[in-house]
Design a protein around this motif. Structure first.
Motif, PDB file in Angstrom:
ATOM      1  N   SER A   1       0.813  -1.222   0.000  1.00  0.00           N
ATOM      2  CA  SER A   1       0.000   0.000   0.000  1.00  0.00           C
ATOM      3  C   SER A   1       0.847   1.273   0.000  1.00  0.00           C
ATOM      4  O   SER A   1       0.426   2.293  -0.525  1.00  0.00           O
ATOM      5  CB  SER A   1      -0.935   0.016   1.218  1.00  0.00           C
ATOM      6  OG  SER A   1      -0.168  -0.005   2.421  1.00  0.00           O
TER       7      SER A   1
ATOM      8  N   GLN B   1      -6.562  -4.932  -4.489  1.00  0.00           N
ATOM      9  CA  GLN B   1      -6.380  -5.949  -3.439  1.00  0.00           C
ATOM     10  C   GLN B   1      -7.453  -5.688  -2.386  1.00  0.00           C
ATOM     11  O   GLN B   1      -7.388  -4.707  -1.656  1.00  0.00           O
ATOM     12  CB  GLN B   1      -4.981  -5.842  -2.833  1.00  0.00           C
ATOM     13  CG  GLN B   1      -3.892  -6.052  -3.880  1.00  0.00           C
ATOM     14  CD  GLN B   1      -2.522  -6.276  -3.265  1.00  0.00           C
ATOM     15  OE1 GLN B   1      -2.067  -7.401  -3.134  1.00  0.00           O
ATOM     16  NE2 GLN B   1      -1.866  -5.210  -2.883  1.00  0.00           N
TER      17      GLN B   1
ATOM     18  N   TYR C   1      -8.341  -7.047   0.382  1.00  0.00           N
ATOM     19  CA  TYR C   1      -8.162  -7.082   1.838  1.00  0.00           C
ATOM     20  C   TYR C   1      -7.943  -5.662   2.352  1.00  0.00           C
ATOM     21  O   TYR C   1      -7.935  -5.408   3.538  1.00  0.00           O
ATOM     22  CB  TYR C   1      -7.034  -8.017   2.254  1.00  0.00           C
ATOM     23  CG  TYR C   1      -5.625  -7.716   1.773  1.00  0.00           C
ATOM     24  CD1 TYR C   1      -5.290  -6.554   1.089  1.00  0.00           C
ATOM     25  CD2 TYR C   1      -4.591  -8.626   2.026  1.00  0.00           C
ATOM     26  CE1 TYR C   1      -4.002  -6.296   0.676  1.00  0.00           C
ATOM     27  CE2 TYR C   1      -3.286  -8.376   1.607  1.00  0.00           C
ATOM     28  CZ  TYR C   1      -2.999  -7.214   0.937  1.00  0.00           C
ATOM     29  OH  TYR C   1      -1.712  -6.957   0.525  1.00  0.00           O
ATOM     30  N   ARG C   2      -7.802  -4.701   1.446  1.00  0.00           N
ATOM     31  CA  ARG C   2      -7.745  -3.288   1.821  1.00  0.00           C
ATOM     32  C   ARG C   2      -9.163  -2.725   1.865  1.00  0.00           C
ATOM     33  O   ARG C   2      -9.887  -2.771   0.869  1.00  0.00           O
ATOM     34  CB  ARG C   2      -6.913  -2.498   0.796  1.00  0.00           C
ATOM     35  CG  ARG C   2      -5.424  -2.670   0.976  1.00  0.00           C
ATOM     36  CD  ARG C   2      -4.646  -1.828  -0.011  1.00  0.00           C
ATOM     37  NE  ARG C   2      -4.931  -0.386   0.105  1.00  0.00           N
ATOM     38  CZ  ARG C   2      -4.303   0.545  -0.608  1.00  0.00           C
ATOM     39  NH1 ARG C   2      -3.375   0.189  -1.483  1.00  0.00           N
ATOM     40  NH2 ARG C   2      -4.604   1.815  -0.450  1.00  0.00           N
TER      41      ARG C   2
ATOM     42  N   GLY D   1      -5.548 -10.407  -1.919  1.00  0.00           N
ATOM     43  CA  GLY D   1      -4.327  -9.669  -1.570  1.00  0.00           C
ATOM     44  C   GLY D   1      -3.207 -10.575  -1.092  1.00  0.00           C
ATOM     45  O   GLY D   1      -3.462 -11.689  -0.641  1.00  0.00           O
TER      46      GLY D   1
ATOM     47  N   MET E   1      -0.485  -9.346   3.481  1.00  0.00           N
ATOM     48  CA  MET E   1      -1.220  -9.001   4.697  1.00  0.00           C
ATOM     49  C   MET E   1      -0.346  -8.820   5.936  1.00  0.00           C
ATOM     50  O   MET E   1      -0.423  -7.799   6.623  1.00  0.00           O
ATOM     51  CB  MET E   1      -2.289 -10.051   4.979  1.00  0.00           C
ATOM     52  CG  MET E   1      -3.235  -9.653   6.090  1.00  0.00           C
ATOM     53  SD  MET E   1      -4.664 -10.739   6.150  1.00  0.00           S
ATOM     54  CE  MET E   1      -3.901 -12.249   6.732  1.00  0.00           C
TER      55      MET E   1
ATOM     56  N   GLU F   1       1.786  -5.738   5.724  1.00  0.00           N
ATOM     57  CA  GLU F   1       0.979  -4.515   5.833  1.00  0.00           C
ATOM     58  C   GLU F   1       0.638  -4.220   7.297  1.00  0.00           C
ATOM     59  O   GLU F   1       0.782  -3.096   7.766  1.00  0.00           O
ATOM     60  CB  GLU F   1      -0.322  -4.662   5.031  1.00  0.00           C
ATOM     61  CG  GLU F   1      -0.136  -4.646   3.516  1.00  0.00           C
ATOM     62  CD  GLU F   1       0.023  -3.243   2.944  1.00  0.00           C
ATOM     63  OE1 GLU F   1       0.009  -2.266   3.707  1.00  0.00           O
ATOM     64  OE2 GLU F   1       0.173  -3.131   1.713  1.00  0.00           O
ATOM     65  N   ARG F   2       0.201  -5.255   8.005  1.00  0.00           N
ATOM     66  CA  ARG F   2      -0.216  -5.048   9.397  1.00  0.00           C
ATOM     67  C   ARG F   2       0.977  -4.676  10.275  1.00  0.00           C
ATOM     68  O   ARG F   2       0.893  -3.799  11.124  1.00  0.00           O
ATOM     69  CB  ARG F   2      -0.887  -6.314   9.931  1.00  0.00           C
ATOM     70  CG  ARG F   2      -2.300  -6.484   9.364  1.00  0.00           C
ATOM     71  CD  ARG F   2      -3.080  -7.526  10.132  1.00  0.00           C
ATOM     72  NE  ARG F   2      -4.484  -7.504   9.720  1.00  0.00           N
ATOM     73  CZ  ARG F   2      -5.196  -8.588   9.474  1.00  0.00           C
ATOM     74  NH1 ARG F   2      -4.647  -9.782   9.602  1.00  0.00           N
ATOM     75  NH2 ARG F   2      -6.459  -8.495   9.121  1.00  0.00           N
TER      76      ARG F   2
ATOM     77  N   SER G   1      -4.172   0.383  10.161  1.00  0.00           N
ATOM     78  CA  SER G   1      -3.884  -0.671   9.177  1.00  0.00           C
ATOM     79  C   SER G   1      -4.825  -0.539   7.983  1.00  0.00           C
ATOM     80  O   SER G   1      -6.027  -0.344   8.157  1.00  0.00           O
ATOM     81  CB  SER G   1      -4.064  -2.050   9.811  1.00  0.00           C
ATOM     82  OG  SER G   1      -4.027  -3.027   8.788  1.00  0.00           O
TER      83      SER G   1
ATOM     84  N   ILE H   1      -5.638  -2.872   6.168  1.00  0.00           N
ATOM     85  CA  ILE H   1      -6.197  -4.207   5.929  1.00  0.00           C
ATOM     86  C   ILE H   1      -7.493  -4.406   6.717  1.00  0.00           C
ATOM     87  O   ILE H   1      -7.599  -3.993   7.872  1.00  0.00           O
ATOM     88  CB  ILE H   1      -5.163  -5.289   6.342  1.00  0.00           C
ATOM     89  CG1 ILE H   1      -3.836  -5.085   5.604  1.00  0.00           C
ATOM     90  CG2 ILE H   1      -5.695  -6.696   6.115  1.00  0.00           C
ATOM     91  CD1 ILE H   1      -3.888  -5.207   4.110  1.00  0.00           C
ATOM     92  N   CYS H   2      -8.474  -5.060   6.109  1.00  0.00           N
ATOM     93  CA  CYS H   2      -9.735  -5.380   6.793  1.00  0.00           C
ATOM     94  C   CYS H   2      -9.441  -6.136   8.090  1.00  0.00           C
ATOM     95  O   CYS H   2      -8.452  -6.867   8.177  1.00  0.00           O
ATOM     96  CB  CYS H   2     -10.606  -6.279   5.909  1.00  0.00           C
ATOM     97  SG  CYS H   2     -11.230  -5.464   4.436  1.00  0.00           S
TER      98      CYS H   2
ATOM     99  N   THR I   1     -12.934  -9.182   4.638  1.00  0.00           N
ATOM    100  CA  THR I   1     -12.261  -9.222   3.331  1.00  0.00           C
ATOM    101  C   THR I   1     -13.165  -9.893   2.303  1.00  0.00           C
ATOM    102  O   THR I   1     -13.332  -9.398   1.177  1.00  0.00           O
ATOM    103  CB  THR I   1     -10.922  -9.981   3.433  1.00  0.00           C
ATOM    104  OG1 THR I   1     -10.064  -9.282   4.324  1.00  0.00           O
ATOM    105  CG2 THR I   1     -10.237 -10.093   2.080  1.00  0.00           C
TER     106      THR I   1
END
Length: 390
Positions: free
Chosen positions: A186, A215, A217-218, A246, A249, A252-253, A263, A265-266, A272
């Protein structure tokens, strides 16, 4: 029809696998299902390759041949033809990663152009693909995403990146080959998104040639798509998107926690899945403006897509809708969809064994970490072995 469980048919799913290939796949997924084994195997393989130990043959005959088409595009020919014979197209993916020099970026651009020319001559290959960091340095995208001014030499470097994109997309338009551009982390993605919006304006005037990747999961991606859709309608260009859940993960977290921002991410798998399905529905409701490549190994999302095509009276083989899975995975989805007349393409990675190892390691780790993925593959392979009385 879609709710009759078409993905349970293992005879169609594994029709291209000989008995020995089926046994190899079963053995591989059994190995991958044991997390410590994957970690040890990964470390040992990396060590062996760095130490130039003679392991390439072993890698080639096991994990490489299961997940990759070959070491070059001509080597993939047999795989491409066999799949197409069963109604599955091919997206050849030059899966060489981690390049940093201008020469290497030019080499990826040239290879992608070669693949477009190769695809142009083959009905089995309607689509080409590349990663943003295949054409330019990650840190350059990151600086642009963060709004940091580039130095004069970096500006020149960025202009070369933009020129590489244009060369590929222009050729794609001339040869009528669609171009999928993968999404990455991201904190570099905004720069790629902005550039791809410009390219869509240039090359997607009548039909989509340039496809960006969402993606999902964002949690912010559906809103991004909706605002881009408004701009596209106002400015008169078409959108093309590959949608996936995605691939980064954990990274990203960790970064969000480390740097103290929210974050992207979901919060969990269920949100997601919901985000993916909402985005899929939004695109299929707006198919006159947005074409889609549905990159999923998820059965429920695939059934949903089938239901929506039926609901909106969209033909199964409408070129604006493609389903896609990775080579060596989810054959029960790919071949059963193709058998029912849908547009399906497999992402087929290729490249020198040593260079493709980061990709293969990621596949093994992903299969270990995605709950149920490996067990599902194993159960289907078990079922087919039983059917064949192996």
């Amino acid at each position: 029809m879609s709710r009759t469980r078409i993905f349970d048919n293992t005879e169609i799913a594994f029709q291209l696998k000989s008995d020995s290939e089926l046994e190899r796949a079963y053995f591989l997924f059994k190995m991958i299902s044991v997390q410590p084994l994957v970690r040890i195997g990964t470390a040992a393989t990396n060590f062996a390759l760095k130490a130039n130990l003679p392991v390439e043959k072993l890698i080639r005959s096991t994990v490489f041949d299961h997940f990759c088409g070959g070491v070059n595009e001509h080597d993939c020919q047999e795989v491409i033809d066999k799949m197409f014979d069963k109604g599955v197209s091919c997206v050849l993916d030059y899966s060489v990663e981690g390049k940093e020099t201008e020469e290497q970026f030019d080499a990826v651009m040239n290879k992608t152009c070669e693949l477009i020319e190769f695809a142009h001559t083959k009905e089995a290959m309607p689509i080409a693909v590349f990663k943003p960091t295949g054409l330019g340095r990650f840190l350059l995208y990151q600086k642009k995403t963060e709004g940091i001014d580039l130095t004069p030499s970096e500006t020149e470097e960025w202009n070369r990146v933009v020129a590489r994109y244009h060369k590929i997309c222009k050729l794609g338009k001339e040869r009528d080959v669609e171009i999928l551009i993968d999404a990455e982390e991201s904190w570099m993605q905004d720069a790629a998104d902005d550039l791809l919006e410009e390219l869509m304006k240039t090359y997607n005037t009548d039909i989509p040639i340039v496809y960006n990747t969402l993606q999902l999961y964002r949690w912010d991606r559906l809103d991004y798509l909706k605002s881009l859709h408004e701009r596209a309608k106002n400015e008169g260009f078409k959108l093309g998107f590959k949608i996936v859940r995605g691939a980064y993960m954990e990274k990203e977290r960790e970064r969000a926690e480390d740097k103290g921002y929210e974050s992207p991410i979901c919060t969990d798998k269920a949100s997601t899945d919901e985000n993916f399905d909402k985005t899929l529905s939004y695109i299929l409701e707006n198919l006159e403006d947005i074409s889609v490549f549905i990159g999923t190994h998820n059965e429920e999302s695939s059934y949903l897509a089938m239901d929506l095509l039926e609901k909106y009276n969209i033909s199964k083989n409408d070129n604006r809708v493609w389903f896609g899975q990775l080579y060596g995975m989810s054959d029960h989805i790919s071949y059963n969809l193709a058998n029912h007349g849908y547009n399906v393409a497999k992402y087929v990675p290729f490249g020198p064994v040593k260079d493709v190892m980061p990709y293969l390691i990621r596949r093994a780790e992903e299969n270990t970490s995605v709950a149920g993925q490996t067990n599902r593959e194993l159960n289907l392979l078990k079922q087919e072995r039983k059917r064949r009385k192996l």
